[in-house]
Write a protein that holds these residues in place. Structure first.
Motif, PDB file in Angstrom:
ATOM      1  N   TRP A 302       0.745  -1.162  -0.042  1.00  0.00           N
ATOM      2  CA  TRP A 302       0.051   0.114  -0.201  1.00  0.00           C
ATOM      3  C   TRP A 302       0.750   1.238   0.018  1.00  0.00           C
ATOM      4  O   TRP A 302       0.642   2.164  -0.739  1.00  0.00           O
ATOM      5  N   ARG A 310      -1.730   3.257  -7.675  1.00  0.00           N
ATOM      6  CA  ARG A 310      -2.663   2.308  -6.751  1.00  0.00           C
ATOM      7  C   ARG A 310      -2.802   0.972  -7.271  1.00  0.00           C
ATOM      8  O   ARG A 310      -2.501   0.857  -8.720  1.00  0.00           O
ATOM      9  N   ASP A 312      -5.692  -2.097  -7.856  1.00  0.00           N
ATOM     10  CA  ASP A 312      -7.143  -2.188  -7.383  1.00  0.00           C
ATOM     11  C   ASP A 312      -7.330  -3.288  -6.464  1.00  0.00           C
ATOM     12  O   ASP A 312      -8.633  -3.585  -6.146  1.00  0.00           O
ATOM     13  N   GLN A 314      -5.783  -3.923  -3.612  1.00  0.00           N
ATOM     14  CA  GLN A 314      -5.460  -3.355  -2.115  1.00  0.00           C
ATOM     15  C   GLN A 314      -6.890  -3.340  -1.108  1.00  0.00           C
ATOM     16  O   GLN A 314      -6.764  -3.866   0.051  1.00  0.00           O
ATOM     17  N   PRO A 315      -7.794  -2.760  -1.656  1.00  0.00           N
ATOM     18  CA  PRO A 315      -8.834  -2.413  -0.441  1.00  0.00           C
ATOM     19  C   PRO A 315      -9.363  -3.762  -0.093  1.00  0.00           C
ATOM     20  O   PRO A 315      -9.634  -4.105   0.984  1.00  0.00           O
ATOM     21  N   ASP A 891     -14.420   3.399  -5.565  1.00  0.00           N
ATOM     22  CA  ASP A 891     -14.256   1.987  -6.324  1.00  0.00           C
ATOM     23  C   ASP A 891     -12.643   2.116  -6.902  1.00  0.00           C
ATOM     24  O   ASP A 891     -12.342   2.947  -7.745  1.00  0.00           O
ATOM     25  N   PRO A 892     -11.714   1.325  -6.368  1.00  0.00           N
ATOM     26  CA  PRO A 892     -10.268   1.435  -6.739  1.00  0.00           C
ATOM     27  C   PRO A 892     -10.083   1.321  -8.319  1.00  0.00           C
ATOM     28  O   PRO A 892      -9.188   1.813  -8.829  1.00  0.00           O
ATOM     29  N   GLN A 895     -10.692   4.485  -9.745  1.00  0.00           N
ATOM     30  CA  GLN A 895      -9.612   5.321  -9.618  1.00  0.00           C
ATOM     31  C   GLN A 895      -8.321   5.124 -10.288  1.00  0.00           C
ATOM     32  O   GLN A 895      -7.548   6.097 -10.662  1.00  0.00           O
TER      33      GLN A 895
END
Lengths: 956, 369
Positions: A302, A310, A312, A314-315, A891-892, A895
């Motif tokens: 992270w 980023r 997608d 990770q969350p 929403d990753p 993003q």
């Protein structure tokens, strides 16, 4: 051969050879190193005595670069031995048993606490880490940096850091609510204890449960919302509550997480970071379980992701790791409650509570799996949107202090005599703000609090409402300001929230009758006011003085009662003053003062806003769409007149229920539509919340058909058949959840009323929705939808609607065959702003795909023919104010796609050969359209971290 | 763009114009119809005409030729053609032609009035120029090539000279006509736990000509408050500021100091600060939370073994020119080539000592009669 007047290589070589440095005899160097190694730092290097035979006063010369500056006041010296030299020297000294001799050489250099701790470790006499205070641990850490691995007595750095971090986690609780300062609040503490169920009410040391084996899986519970004004003791209450749980024996202790949103580093809209912080805190509480290893790699990825882009995944990873770790805790510790406290939540609420929905989803999912999760949220207003176990939060309102808490508060504010405390409570009550005012006034009164409560205390109400008491106390505080001009700046001057010298001169001078001529005089007055620390505080950001928020409401009531005309004049002058100054802070103050004027809608409405944002340097042409300004207005909402509050409610801001009850039918509906819009960008749980808001509003609008019930409602005056924005809001919600038929049904209902009432704006909005909804339906339906949209768009000169029509038309393949493609698209783009493009993004994606014949997954396309199109599109997305630069999707995947668009835009802007960059940009743009997480055509841009805006690489 | 003397003349002419105008800020909108707002955004509220003039000229110099016409051209054009400062017309022609009269300080082979050598570091020179003259990337991170968390060593692969980099920025401060201020703070090796945020505040506040009292500890984050305080001091003191942190990458480090560095890094990338503030982190191999990589310039030091005679040659050439300018005998190019070769051959093969040796030898040359 060099000319005679030129230097030869031999000559230079000989010169350099002649300048060789003096040799440092090794025994002399060693003697000084041994003396220096046992000293944390050296205050007087020229007086350092060597350990053994060496010339006196030669430390600097003999040690040379071995000595480095002692950076840090705690070293209590000028220089110290370089760490590698120190380690080697200590190792030798210890092996030779000469530590004490080295220490004895320079007793005058051994006075600092750090030196004392170093000596404890040198002698092997240091206490265990668990018995060390935070200050001692800090010193131990320094010693370990030097000597871990050199002396066996020195613990590893990681162990010391973990112990210190745990103590730091608890330190705020001790400071706020340690035994020395905390009293009272029995009722609220009992409510919290009952919620957690570990400590019995009113019996802090007696556990409800017995042995570890008796932990049983509890039921899911809703959250608890603690609310109250600033200074009411919310944070103190939770601190005490946390503290008493951390003091339980280890086998009875419960895990907790504490997130204080006063810290800028915590972002309610960033659930991954919040989850990671919770994981870090769990690891500190239970170091023996090795939890860190479970999320170390996630943390690394992270952090590097933040630096380099980023991922997608990770969350999902973060939630899953947090859930796994709760599982480990459950297995090892039993299903004991895991309490998460969210403190200072008003910081989130000012910027829009809807931003927290993605985190609410994480908490709800976690509790679904692990019912022992308990959430406590503290803020000035109770949190309403967090629904756990299907229920709204239970509320604990922090009103009056009880006797113990009031006494503790007075103690902390200098009134420590028990009898006097009782007198104060009897006379002024136990509301936190009243007691704060009493303390302030007592500090300025000869005789202190006794003079306010005794028989000679004339004029102060004895039996009165809290409001009257507070107003009187405030007026007395103002009376105690000796300088007349300072008093006038304080009142009515503090109609301004922020004050600086220029404002005193330009804005307050006349209405307050200050008679100032120069900025220097105003600056002197400002300095005087600065001393009134109970009224104002200094903003370190810009040096302005800021009126203390808790006192402000008392003062405003006084002001409006005593001098409404002066207040209006100050608001008018302040609004004009700020209007001339660029910057978001100025814009926020402009909005504040404008909203306090009767013509606020003229000053801030859509017509006035055109160009206002741009000229003030805000991130939106409409001031109230700028997140910072919106947050500032929300924080002060109760300071505005009711009419302004009701108007703000129609823009989606939250107002007190008592004000909302005064709204007209149209204001209520506009407010519902605005609330739905503010929730739509934030994911599924936010949409569900919006559905509830819509459902209650729709109930009053339902058409019950031609039957008896409907007739009866009409006769009784219950039927509401006028046009309303609620239909469009409902249609958008239905479309977002995938129920297009219901959406079209609501649009039909809305259109019927809107056309009947001649509500052109509502009609056009509904037609836009309908045209987008039928994009995948039959050609006839599409054509019909687009034709109607076109007709109304032209009639009402609505640029965005016309562009939507054009983009959707371009995307229909037959039209493209007629040669209607690229030039039309480019013409559309030439008329488009970033804001309009954002609102039409999926339609623009379809049009680009149709014109180019590409798709997001197609890697093989060639952009040779589309460099101009790409360049034009890139310019639109990046021209400020641009939602593309502000949005941060929950929403990753989306993003990531947006990030790539902006990165590709940067490269396209800088690349001398644009072709490959044009291809990259168009590809990124199509991917963004493909990953667009909304089924409706547009949503407001979801807010980024505290409203930050992406700055592009070629900009000022 | 302008020499120091020329800058003073332009500044004075503008201050005179501002002083004779009822609303100084409005005058800037006349001179810069589009760009005035972005200049005014950062300008202190209670600025005198002289302050405004200094601030404006600094902005013009920093902008260089980025806009067309350049801000400096617009300013001098106004001073020449409206205020009739005919003496500045030569400057106008030169600015319009895009000529900068100053030698570039980024290529310097000797620093700080020819007192110490600075060789190699081609990457740094380019990055420093971009850092100071552009706004796209306001952070520069210089690393030794050693991964985060590894113990300091003297390995052959590691680069050295991190702290010496600070001298280069001090040199740029000396030479820059754009009112560059370098604000350094250093933590010695192995002092991370003991260097407190109060030490940082003291180190920095002592360097401002005027500064507000340090922030008080309140309920909110103190590192954030310190970062905001520091930014404010820089913004209200005018000019371009370069905060240079050396040794702040060591771990363990006092947590508040680490958070202050991170808060500062985060804030300097935001719109209002990136125009006026730069952050240089020497030896900082860690990620900066909430800072996108696109904001960061970076230089990784090359191993000391890589220093070759060609790196030293500019120092020797400059030394030769300096001697000749002082009337001393110089050395022929082939002598300088041979000297560079010999110095490199005689230096230890790797590590910090190699650079120390070369620095010492080059510095000794300065004393040669």
């Amino acid at each position: 051969m060099a000319p005679s007047n030129e230097l030869s290589l031999d000559e230079i070589r000989a010169y350099l050879g002649s300048q060789a440095p003096a040799v440092r005899p090794a025994p002399h160097v060693r003697a000084y190193r041994e003396a220096a190694a046992v000293l944390a730092a050296i205050a007087q290097p020229d007086r350092l005595r060597p350990l053994g035979d060496a010339p006196a006063g030669a430390a600097a010369e003999l040690l040379g670069l071995d000595l480095i500056p002692a950076t840090g006041a705690a070293f209590d010296g000028l220089v110290m031995l370089a760490p590698d030299i120190r380690a080697a020297t200590i190792r030798d000294l210890a092996a030779a048993g000469r530590i004490e001799a080295a220490l004895a050489a320079n007793p005058g250099e051994r006075s600092s606490p750090l030196q004392a701790q170093l000596e404890r470790y040198l002698r092997g006499a240091a206490p265990p880490l668990a018995g060390q205070s935070l200050a001692e641990l800090d010193a131990t850490l320094q010693v370990a940096v030097w000597l871990a691995g050199v002396l066996d007595t020195v613990p590893p750095v990681a162990e010391i850091e973990a112990r210190a971090a745990y103590q730091r986690l608890l330190a705020p609780f001790e400071t706020l609510a340690g035994d020395a300062v905390f009293r009272g609040r029995h009722r609220e503490l009992d409510q919290l204890r009952s919620y957690i169920g570990v400590i019995a009410p009113e019996s802090a040391l007696e556990r409800v449960r017995g042995a570890l084996s008796r932990w049983t899986m509890p039921d899911r519970q809703p959250a608890v919302a603690i609310s109250g004004i600033g200074g009411a003791g919310k944070s103190t209450l939770v601190a005490r509550f946390m503290l008493e749980h951390t003091r339980l024996p280890e086998d009875q202790r419960i895990p907790f997480g504490y997130l204080d949103f006063a810290k800028a580093s915590l972002d309610a809209g960033a659930p991954v970071e919040l989850s990671l912080e919770l994981l870090r805190q769990l690891d500190l509480q239970f170091p023996g379980l090795g939890l860190a290893s479970g999320f170390a790699s996630l943390l690394d990825s992270w952090r590097s992701g933040q630096a380099g882009g980023r991922s997608d995944e990770q969350p999902g990873q973060a939630h899953s790791v947090l859930a796994d770790i709760l599982g480990i805790l459950g297995r090892v510790l039993g299903p004991r409650p895991y309490v998460i406290v969210l403190d200072t939540f008003e910081e989130v609420q000012y910027r829009g509570e809807e931003r927290a929905f993605p985190f609410w989803q994480v908490l709800s999912d976690l509790q679904e799996r692990w019912p022992f999760l308990r959430i406590v949220v503290c803020g000035r207003a109770p949190v309403s949107s967090l629904r756990l176990a299907g229920r709204a939060p239970r509320r604990i309102e922090m009103g009056e202090f009880d006797d113990g808490a009031a006494a503790a508060f007075l103690d902390a504010n200098g009134i420590d005599d028990p009898q006097l405390q009782r007198d104060v409570m009897a006379k002024f009550g136990r509301l936190p703000l009243s007691l704060k005012l009493v303390a302030s006034l007592a500090a300025r009164t000869d005789g202190g609090a006794a003079a306010l409560t005794g028989p000679s205390a004339s004029g102060l109400a004895t039996v009165s409402s809290a409001e009257v008491i507070q107003a009187e106390l405030y007026a007395r505080i103002l009376d105690r300001i000796a300088d007349e001009r300072v008093r006038r700046v304080a009142h009515p001057g503090l109609t301004l929230r922020r004050i600086n010298a220029a404002l005193i001169l330009d804005v307050l001078n006349e209405p307050c009758g200050l008679g100032l001529d120069t900025l220097e005089e105003a600056t002197a007055l400002l300095e005087e006011l600065r001393r009134e620390t109970s009224l104002v505080s200094l903003d370190n950001d810009d040096g302005d003085l800021v009126h203390r928020a808790d006192l402000r409401r008392v003062m405003l009531k006084l002001l409006l009662a005593a001098a409404p005309a002066v207040a209006k004049q100050i608001h008018e002058r302040a609004a004009s003053w700020y209007l001339q100054r660029p910057g978001r802070r100025s814009a926020a103050e402009y909005a504040y003062h404008a909203l306090n004027l009767p013509n606020f809608a003229d000053l801030l409405g859509p017509a006035a806003s055109v160009g206002l944002g741009a000229s003030m340097g805000t991130r939106s042409t409409d001031l109230l769409e700028d997140k910072d300004i919106r947050g500032s207005v929300q924080a002060a909402i109760e300071e505005f007149p009711v009419a302004a509050q009701l108007w703000l409610a129609t823009r989606g801001l939250r107002v007190p229920d008592s004000v909302r009850a005064l709204a007209s039918r149209d204001q209520q509906h506009a407010s519902v539509a605005a609330q739905v819009e503010s929730l739509l960008p934030y994911g599924e749980s936010a949409r569900q919340e919006a559905e509830q808001i819509f459902a209650s509003a729709y109930e009053s609008l339902r058409d019950y058909g031609p039957g008896l019930r409907s007739s009866a409602r009409s006769v009784l005056g219950w039927a509401d058949r006028a046009a309303s924005p609620v239909f469009q809001a409902g249609a958008r919600l239905a479309a977002q959840r995938g129920d297009d038929d219901r959406a079209l049904e609501l649009i039909g209902q809305g259109l019927e009323r809107a056309t009947r009432d001649g509500a052109a704006d509502l009609t056009l909005g509904l037609l836009k929705e309908r045209a987008w909804l039928v994009r995948d339906r039959s050609a006839a339906e599409q054509a019909d939808g687009l034709a109607l949209l076109d007709e109304h768009a032209r009639r009402h000169q609505d640029e965005a609607a016309q562009l939507q029509h054009l983009l959707q038309t371009i995307s229909i393949s037959q039209v493209r065959a007629a040669g209607y493609d690229r030039s039309v698209l480019q013409e559309v783009l030439s008329r488009t702003t970033a804001d309009i493009l954002w609102h039409l993004l999926p339609a623009a994606g379809l049009a680009v795909a149709s014109v180019t014949g590409w798709s997001a997954d197609d890697e093989s396309f060639s952009a040779t023919a589309y460099v101009a199109l790409a360049t034009q599109l890139a310019a639109v997305v990046s021209t400020p104010p641009s939602p593309f630069r502000q949005a941060a999707f929950p929403d990753p995947g989306c993003q990531l796609a947006l990030d790539k668009v902006m990165q590709a835009r940067n490269r396209l802007a800088h690349e001398p050969a644009p072709y490959p960059r044009a291809q990259e940009f168009l590809q990124a743009f199509l991917r963004l359209c493909k990953t667009w997480p909304y089924r409706v055509l547009y949503v407001a841009p979801p807010e980024g971290r505290r409203g930050d805006e992406l700055i592009l690489s070629d900009e000022e | 763009m302008l020499t120091r003397d020329e800058r003073a003349s332009v500044q004075e002419a503008l201050a005179t114009a501002l002083a004779s105008h009822a609303d100084a800020r409005a005058l800037l909108k006349v001179i810069f119809p589009i760009q005035a707002n972005s200049i005014l955004l950062d300008m202190p509220a209670a600025a005198t005409p002289l302050d405004i003039a200094a601030f404006t000229v600094t902005e013009c110099l920093r902008n260089r030729w980025k806009s067309r016409p350049s801000l400096l051209e617009m300013l001098i054009d106004y001073l020449v053609n409206v205020q009739l400062n005919i003496g500045l017309s030569g400057l106008l022609d030169r600015v319009q032609a895009g000529i900068d009269p100053n030698p570039t300080p980024y290529d310097a082979a000797w620093l700080l009035n020819h007192s110490r050598p600075f060789f190699g570091r081609a990457d740094l020179r380019g990055q420093a120029r971009e850092l100071i003259e552009q706004n796209g990337q306001p952070i520069l991170v210089v690393t030794s090539g050693e991964p985060a968390g590894e113990a300091a060593g003297d390995s052959a692969k590691k680069g050295f000279g991190l702290s010496y980099t600070g001298k280069f920025f001090e040199h740029l401060e000396d030479c820059s006509p754009a009112d560059l201020h370098v604000l350094p703070a250093t933590i010695s090796a192995g002092s991370g736990p003991t260097y407190r945020i109060e030490d940082l505040l003291e180190d920095l506040s002592a360097q401002f000509a005027r500064s507000d009292p340090p922030p008080e500890r309140t309920g909110s984050s103190y590192p954030d408050a310190v970062a905001r305080w520091l930014l404010r001091q820089m913004m209200q003191n005018g000019g371009l500021w370069l905060v240079l942190f050396d040794g702040f990458g060591q771990r363990p480090l006092n947590e508040e100091v680490r958070l202050a560095v991170e808060a500062l890094a985060q804030r300097v990338t935001s719109g209002q600060f990136r125009r006026r503030i730069r952050l240089v982190l020497l030896g900082y191999p860690h990620a900066l939370p909430q800072v996108e990589s696109v904001e960061i310039l970076s230089e990784e030091l090359l191993p000391a073994a890589s220093v070759c005679p060609a790196d030293l040659r500019p120092c020797l050439t400059a030394w030769d020119e300096l001697r000749r300018s002082r009337g001393l005998s110089g050395a022929a190019p082939d002598v300088l080539d041979g000297l560079a070769r010999e110095l490199v051959e005689q230096a230890p093969p790797t590590g910090r000592v190699r650079l120390q040796h070369l620095n010492t030898e080059l510095t000794k040359l300065l004393q040669k009669p």
